[in-house]
Design a protein around this motif. Structure first.
Motif, PDB file in Angstrom:
ATOM      1  N   GLY A  17     -13.464 -45.341   4.484  1.00 38.04           N
ATOM      2  CA  GLY A  17     -12.739 -44.502   3.531  1.00 38.04           C
ATOM      3  C   GLY A  17     -13.570 -43.438   2.855  1.00 38.04           C
ATOM      4  N   LEU A  42     -14.601 -40.342   3.359  1.00 40.60           N
ATOM      5  CA  LEU A  42     -14.346 -39.318   4.364  1.00 40.60           C
ATOM      6  C   LEU A  42     -15.287 -38.121   4.233  1.00 40.60           C
ATOM      7  CD1 LEU A  42     -10.472 -39.556   4.233  1.00 40.60           C
ATOM      8  CD2 LEU A  42     -11.999 -40.486   5.972  1.00 40.60           C
ATOM      9  N   ALA A  77     -11.459 -37.305  10.569  1.00 36.92           N
ATOM     10  CA  ALA A  77     -11.840 -37.399   9.154  1.00 36.92           C
ATOM     11  C   ALA A  77     -11.190 -36.281   8.350  1.00 36.92           C
ATOM     12  CB  ALA A  77     -13.364 -37.326   9.031  1.00 36.92           C
ATOM     13  N   ALA A 124      -7.559 -36.987   7.855  1.00 44.09           N
ATOM     14  CA  ALA A 124      -7.362 -38.036   6.844  1.00 44.09           C
ATOM     15  C   ALA A 124      -7.565 -37.484   5.433  1.00 44.09           C
ATOM     16  CB  ALA A 124      -8.331 -39.182   7.099  1.00 44.09           C
ATOM     17  N   ARG A 144      -4.455 -35.642   4.517  1.00 49.61           N
ATOM     18  CA  ARG A 144      -3.370 -36.582   4.193  1.00 49.61           C
ATOM     19  C   ARG A 144      -3.593 -37.170   2.797  1.00 49.61           C
ATOM     20  NH1 ARG A 144      -4.014 -40.783   8.020  1.00 49.61           N
ATOM     21  NH2 ARG A 144      -3.680 -39.245   9.629  1.00 49.61           N
ATOM     22  N   ARG A 145      -4.818 -37.491   2.521  1.00 55.31           N
ATOM     23  CA  ARG A 145      -5.134 -38.080   1.219  1.00 55.31           C
ATOM     24  C   ARG A 145      -4.846 -37.094   0.087  1.00 55.31           C
ATOM     25  NH1 ARG A 145     -11.061 -40.589   0.394  1.00 55.31           N
ATOM     26  NH2 ARG A 145     -10.227 -42.291   1.649  1.00 55.31           N
ATOM     27  N   ALA A 181      -2.800 -34.491   0.205  1.00 61.06           N
ATOM     28  CA  ALA A 181      -1.361 -34.245   0.116  1.00 61.06           C
ATOM     29  C   ALA A 181      -0.669 -35.364  -0.653  1.00 61.06           C
ATOM     30  CB  ALA A 181      -0.780 -34.127   1.513  1.00 61.06           C
ATOM     31  N   GLN A 182      -1.136 -36.590  -0.426  1.00 57.47           N
ATOM     32  CA  GLN A 182      -0.547 -37.729  -1.126  1.00 57.47           C
ATOM     33  C   GLN A 182      -0.853 -37.639  -2.625  1.00 57.47           C
ATOM     34  OE1 GLN A 182      -2.020 -41.443   0.250  1.00 57.47           O
ATOM     35  NE2 GLN A 182      -0.265 -42.593  -0.480  1.00 57.47           N
ATOM     36  N   ARG A 183      -2.031 -37.122  -2.912  1.00 56.43           N
ATOM     37  CA  ARG A 183      -2.452 -37.092  -4.313  1.00 56.43           C
ATOM     38  C   ARG A 183      -1.849 -35.896  -5.049  1.00 56.43           C
ATOM     39  NH1 ARG A 183      -8.644 -36.527  -4.913  1.00 56.43           N
ATOM     40  NH2 ARG A 183      -8.579 -38.030  -3.216  1.00 56.43           N
ATOM     41  N   ARG A 184      -1.798 -34.739  -4.385  1.00 57.51           N
ATOM     42  CA  ARG A 184      -1.391 -33.512  -5.077  1.00 57.51           C
ATOM     43  C   ARG A 184      -0.002 -33.034  -4.716  1.00 57.51           C
ATOM     44  NH1 ARG A 184      -6.787 -29.822  -4.139  1.00 57.51           N
ATOM     45  NH2 ARG A 184      -8.229 -31.139  -5.312  1.00 57.51           N
ATOM     46  N   GLY A 185       0.566 -33.592  -3.698  1.00 54.64           N
ATOM     47  CA  GLY A 185       1.850 -33.087  -3.256  1.00 54.64           C
ATOM     48  C   GLY A 185       1.715 -32.102  -2.121  1.00 54.64           C
ATOM     49  N   GLU A 186       0.618 -31.388  -2.074  1.00 54.21           N
ATOM     50  CA  GLU A 186       0.362 -30.463  -0.973  1.00 54.21           C
ATOM     51  C   GLU A 186      -1.151 -30.315  -0.822  1.00 54.21           C
ATOM     52  OE1 GLU A 186       2.101 -26.786  -2.106  1.00 54.21           O
ATOM     53  OE2 GLU A 186       0.710 -26.449  -3.741  1.00 54.21           O
ATOM     54  N   ASP A 189     -15.358 -36.565  -4.166  1.00 60.91           N
ATOM     55  CA  ASP A 189     -14.633 -35.782  -5.164  1.00 60.91           C
ATOM     56  C   ASP A 189     -15.421 -35.806  -6.468  1.00 60.91           C
ATOM     57  OD1 ASP A 189     -12.702 -35.494  -3.329  1.00 60.91           O
ATOM     58  OD2 ASP A 189     -11.280 -36.896  -4.226  1.00 60.91           O
ATOM     59  N   GLU A 247     -13.861 -33.978  -1.420  1.00 61.51           N
ATOM     60  CA  GLU A 247     -14.708 -34.502  -0.351  1.00 61.51           C
ATOM     61  C   GLU A 247     -14.433 -33.761   0.955  1.00 61.51           C
ATOM     62  OE1 GLU A 247     -13.685 -38.555   0.321  1.00 61.51           O
ATOM     63  OE2 GLU A 247     -11.545 -38.184   0.269  1.00 61.51           O
ATOM     64  N   GLY A 298       5.833 -35.992  -6.720  1.00 64.65           N
ATOM     65  CA  GLY A 298       4.785 -35.819  -5.703  1.00 64.65           C
ATOM     66  C   GLY A 298       4.397 -34.377  -5.482  1.00 64.65           C
ATOM     67  N   ASP A 299       5.226 -33.432  -5.942  1.00 58.45           N
ATOM     68  CA  ASP A 299       4.869 -32.012  -5.827  1.00 58.45           C
ATOM     69  C   ASP A 299       4.029 -31.604  -7.039  1.00 58.45           C
ATOM     70  OD1 ASP A 299       6.111 -31.747  -3.501  1.00 58.45           O
ATOM     71  OD2 ASP A 299       7.878 -30.689  -4.251  1.00 58.45           O
ATOM     72  N   ARG A 353       0.354 -37.160 -13.375  1.00 58.67           N
ATOM     73  CA  ARG A 353      -1.086 -37.251 -13.095  1.00 58.67           C
ATOM     74  C   ARG A 353      -1.670 -35.839 -13.100  1.00 58.67           C
ATOM     75  NH1 ARG A 353      -0.832 -39.408  -8.547  1.00 58.67           N
ATOM     76  NH2 ARG A 353      -1.637 -37.849  -7.116  1.00 58.67           N
ATOM     77  N   VAL A 405       0.912 -33.593 -11.162  1.00 58.39           N
ATOM     78  CA  VAL A 405       1.785 -34.196 -10.147  1.00 58.39           C
ATOM     79  C   VAL A 405       2.663 -35.255 -10.826  1.00 58.39           C
ATOM     80  CG1 VAL A 405       1.860 -35.408  -7.949  1.00 58.39           C
ATOM     81  CG2 VAL A 405      -0.027 -33.845  -8.449  1.00 58.39           C
ATOM     82  N   PRO A 439     -11.288 -49.434   3.792  1.00 57.96           N
ATOM     83  CA  PRO A 439     -10.526 -48.239   3.472  1.00 57.96           C
ATOM     84  C   PRO A 439      -9.526 -48.526   2.374  1.00 57.96           C
ATOM     85  CG  PRO A 439      -9.821 -49.166   5.552  1.00 57.96           C
ATOM     86  CD  PRO A 439     -10.994 -49.942   5.121  1.00 57.96           C
ATOM     87  N   PRO A 440      -9.168 -47.496   1.573  1.00 57.20           N
ATOM     88  CA  PRO A 440      -8.189 -47.697   0.516  1.00 57.20           C
ATOM     89  C   PRO A 440      -6.901 -48.279   1.086  1.00 57.20           C
ATOM     90  CG  PRO A 440      -9.200 -45.553   0.330  1.00 57.20           C
ATOM     91  CD  PRO A 440      -9.669 -46.144   1.606  1.00 57.20           C
TER      92      PRO A 440
END
Lengths: 262, 619
Positions: A78, A80, A107, A110, A113-114, A116-121, A209, A228, B324-325, B353, B381, B438-439
């Motif tokens: 994890g 990355l 990497a 990933a 994806r990480r 996008a999941q955290r910020r929305g985009e 990060d 990261e 999420g946006d 967040r 977010v 991994p997370p």
């Protein structure tokens, strides 16, 4: 006089044998560490494997296989940013390493994806700048050797052309000379790109990060954050901090531990 | 005495010449060394009257509220387009009682007109209550007794009243001034460094030591490129050119006495056209100036208070968003003060967040006041649907002009999030040694298997960084250049040989003579005379332009005459050829001495033939 010479020879042999045995012992130690790390990884002991591979790195080993394995290990655990750094290092040591290239892509994907999941985009830079991408398949050593070879070939052609009598041969050499000169220029340009001659500072990868500070002090105002796996340019260093230039015209200071230089 | 008369005559003539066009005007300025004094403390009052184009009567101000303990008057003339007379009245005063006193204006009578100076208000406190002048150096100037006039020429470093932050020097000196001596922590203090010189500068002064400003945050107020202009100011009655050298804003970072260090400068003063005094380089050191930073008054936050005048605006790029946006929250702080002190904190909001903010500053100085804009952006977010209120963003600021604390903040904002709740993102610990899995919330990443074999290569320096690399690159062009030069040289030699066959023949002849010398050592008489004869024939062939071997001796002699040889040379050549033929078969020719002589004669004749210039050809 003869006995003195014999003594000198014996001492030289003894010293050579000692150095040889030390080198051999060192190589054996390295090999043993490598095997330990590999076995630990295969046995599922990831922490032990990473620790041992890092020991090899600390001992001065800069091997593309070691970098690839560390990239894989960090990626699977994890981390990355560190994975990107080691895959990039592996590719710089052995351009064209398909495993390292795929690992780097995985990497970066990933990380995207990480984010996008955290910020929305999220937007992740997956390719280096065009110049670096063009010379990426070639190692620095290859480009340097080619530069010397093209250089010698160019002037050899010029010399040979003077003594060649046949018209066809002279025309052929007249065409070859500018072509070789062009190749030499392109090769020197590629070498310059590899060495970062046309850029400010060394290329680096953000490992984790973290906040980007206004000054080289953890108490300084945070100017933003770094992600990261981001590519950065190291503009300077002060104490335990590096001055970075990142995409989006961002500048700031970050702790050295957060950065891996290529 | 004679000089005084000449000067007077020049003044009279000049006045006569310009009287027709003269316009009478005057200015009067009154200044005091301090306007806050204690009873009994002396201070200096100075009235400077400039009169242009004529005479005037000056009526000094009424000083009855003070005890006049000393007075002085100096006058100087300056000739420009019109005659300017400057009179400086200096008074050393002492207050008799406490209170607030107004020194009335002085009056200057210009014919029928009356010009008035400014007035001055002097606050007199109880004995021992006077405050140090804000910009005074650590050793404040001591008023001069009336009977001791400062002689700055004799004693550089003399204190001059009314001149604070400087160590007087008759040629040049530096003055450091601050606009306030007791600022609050975080309040702007404008520091200015002036250069005073008697002679004009012949080049830009070099600041060898910037004034130190430890425990200040500073910012330059002067543009990088500017003209160094001067104005004239009198100090102790002496006109000086005053140059603005440095100006910067300094914000005290902590309370207490803080020192602006002494600047140092190298000055090249004087005119190149001044035949009596050539330009000279002077090194001058200023004096440190102390400001006493005051702690911020009560009523503000425990820490993080900001000094200055500001306003805050905030905005969201969208007010409705899906979970999420990310939305961008922007807060902009505008105003005057040290903006880098401004901290905007976004409190945690349940369900939202916020990422670490991005800060951008645009700081500039407008009329010597530092200010600008600080822009802070957060990415926010929403993790759950709902209506959220982003509280008013702001901070407590102390306005030093008003002397009060005030809350500076932007109005609260509202954000509506719609959609499904999203999962909590994984924490990304940087500890590589411990975090080996991994997370949990992430998809597993597929990598290829590890490499189990390695050469374990050591770190190697780049090949192109090795010292040999540039040499390897330079070698081919250098060799090519050398080859080219060699070919060029060989071609040149060949061309020279073609142009001058005599030189080649001379060289060949010398070789033959060397051969003859070897034959002489071996006792080979035939070889010696053959070599001598052959050498002469070779050089003859080169000079005549045809082979001389088929010619008779008489023909050789005639051709040599034709070539321009004198009779002696032609005769000797023919004789030598003849004697060589004869000596081959004579017994005397075998003598080593004779062989050696023959070779020497042949060598001498070769040289003469080599120098022979054909007729009709200039040497």
């Amino acid at each position: 006089m003869t006995s003195l010479r014999q003594f000198g020879l014996a001492a030289a042999f003894a010293l050579a044998a000692l150095l040889g045995s030390l080198a051999s012992a060192s190589a054996q130690d390295m090999g043993a560490l490598w095997n330990t790390a590999t076995h630990a990884w295969l046995a599922g002991d990831r922490a032990q494997a990473i620790r041992t591979w890092e020991q090899l790195r600390e001992a001065g080993v800069r091997d593309p296989d070691l970098e690839y394995d560390l990239g894989t290990a960090y990626g699977e655990t994890g981390h990355l940013g560190r994975a990107v750094w080691h895959f990039e290092t592996a590719l710089s040591l052995r351009p064209g390493d398909e495993d390292a290239r795929m690992g780097l892509d995985a990497a970066r994907t990933a990380i995207g994806r990480r984010l996008a999941q955290r910020r929305g985009e999220a937007t992740v830079l997956t390719r280096p700048p065009m110049g670096e991408a063009m010379v990426a398949p070639f190692s620095e050593r290859l480009l340097a050797a080619l530069a010397v070879a093209f250089d010698a070939l160019l002037f050899l052609i010029l010399v040979v052309r003077r003594y060649v009598r046949g018209e066809n041969a002279r025309v052929g050499l007249a065409v070859a000379a500018p072509l070789v000169a062009l190749l030499l220029c392109a090769d020197l340009w590629g070498l310059g790109v590899k060495r970062g001659v046309f850029e400010h500072g060394a290329t680096a990868i953000v490992l984790d990060d973290g906040p980007l500070f206004e000054g080289p002090d953890p108490r300084a105002q945070a100017r933003g954050d770094v992600t990261e796996g981001e590519r950065a340019r190291v503009l300077g260093a002060e104490a335990d901090f590096l001055h970075l230039e990142l995409g989006g015209d961002r500048h700031g200071w970050i702790g050295k531990d957060h950065i891996g230089q290529l | 005495m004679v000089r005084t008369r000449i000067v007077s005559l020049v003044c009279v003539l000049w006045l006569f010449a310009t009287s027709a066009s003269a316009q009478l005007s005057a200015t009067a300025v009154m200044t005091a060394s301090s306007t806050q004094v204690a009873v009994g403390d002396p201070f200096r009052l100075q009235l400077e009257v400039d009169v242009t184009g004529g005479n005037a009567h000056v009526q000094p101000p009424d000083l009855s509220d003070f005890e006049v303990v000393g007075r002085d008057q100096q006058q100087s003339l300056e000739m420009g387009q019109q005659l300017q007379v400057t009179t400086v009245f200096s008074y050393t005063l002492r207050a008799r009682r406490s209170g607030r006193f107004t020194i009335p204006a002085a009056q200057v009578q210009l014919g029928s007109r009356t010009i008035q100076s400014n007035t001055l208000v002097v606050q007199v406190g109880a004995s021992g209550s006077s405050q140090a002048n804000p910009s005074s150096p650590p050793q404040p100037a001591v008023p001069m007794p009336d009977d001791v006039k400062p002689d700055p020429w004799a004693d550089p470093g003399t204190s001059v009243e009314g001149l604070n932050g400087a160590r007087f020097d008759g040629q040049a000196f530096l003055q450091t001034t601050v606009d306030r001596a007791d600022p609050y922590v975080g309040q702007q203090v404008t520091v200015t460094v002036y250069l005073y010189t008697r002679a004009p500068l012949s080049s830009a002064p070099a600041i060898t030591q910037q004034p130190s400003a430890n425990r200040f945050w500073t910012r330059d107020l002067l543009p990088q490129n500017r003209a160094l202009d001067a104005h004239v100011q009198r100090v102790a009655g002496i006109p000086f050119r005053v140059y603005l050298l440095l100006r910067f804003a300094a914000f005290p970072l902590e309370p207490g006495p803080l020192t602006i260090g002494a600047p140092e400068v190298d000055v090249r003063a004087g005119s190149l056209f001044d035949v009596f005094r050539a330009p000279e380089t002077l090194h001058r050191v200023g004096v440190p100036v102390v400001v006493n930073a005051q702690p911020l008054p009560e009523g503000g936050p425990a820490q993080g208070g900001v000094v200055g005048s500001y306003r805050v605006e905030s905005s969201l790029d969208r007010h409705q968003v899906g979970t999420g946006d990310a939305v961008t929250l922007t807060a902009t702080v505008t105003g005057f003060g040290n903006l880098s002190d401004v901290r905007l904190e976004l409190p945690p909001i349940d369900g939202l967040r916020a990422l670490a903010p991005r800060v951008e500053d645009d700081i500039h100085a407008d009329r010597d006041r530092v200010g600008g804009t600080r822009r802070v952006e957060w990415l926010i977010v929403p993790e759950r649907p709902g209506s959220y209120t982003i509280p008013a963003l702001g901070f407590d600021a102390f306005d030093p002009e008003a002397g009060t604390w005030q809350r500076v903040e932007a109005p609260a904002l509202h954000l509506v999030a719609a959609g499904n709740a999203i999962a909590e993102p994984p924490s990304n610990s940087p500890d590589a040694e411990d975090a080996t899995s991994p997370p949990a919330a992430e998809e597993p990443i597929r990598f290829r298997p590890i490499h189990v074999h390695s050469e374990l290569l050591r770190a190697q320096a780049p090949l192109s960084a090795s010292p040999a690399f540039p040499y390897a690159l330079a070698a081919p062009p250098c060799l090519f250049a050398l080859l080219g030069l060699g070919l060029l040289f060989a071609r040149r030699r060949k061309e020279q040989a073609a142009e001058d066959p005599g030189r080649a023949a001379l060289k060949a002849g010398k070789k033959l003579l060397d051969k003859g010398r070897h034959a002489a050592k071996a006792g080979d008489a035939k070889g010696v005379y053959d070599a001598a004869s052959e050498a002469l024939l070779t050089i003859l062939g080169a000079r005549l332009g045809e082979s001389a071997r088929g010619l008779t001796l008489r023909q050789v002699e005639r051709k040599l005459y034709d070539l321009g040889a004198d009779e002696g040379l032609a005769r000797r050549v023919v004789d030598e050829l003849e004697s060589c033929d004869f000596a081959r078969f004579s017994a005397a020719g075998v003598e080593p001495r004779e062989m050696e002589q023959a070779l020497k004669r042949a060598a001498a004749l070769m040289v003469r033939l080599g120098r022979l210039t054909p007729q009709g050809v200039k040497p």
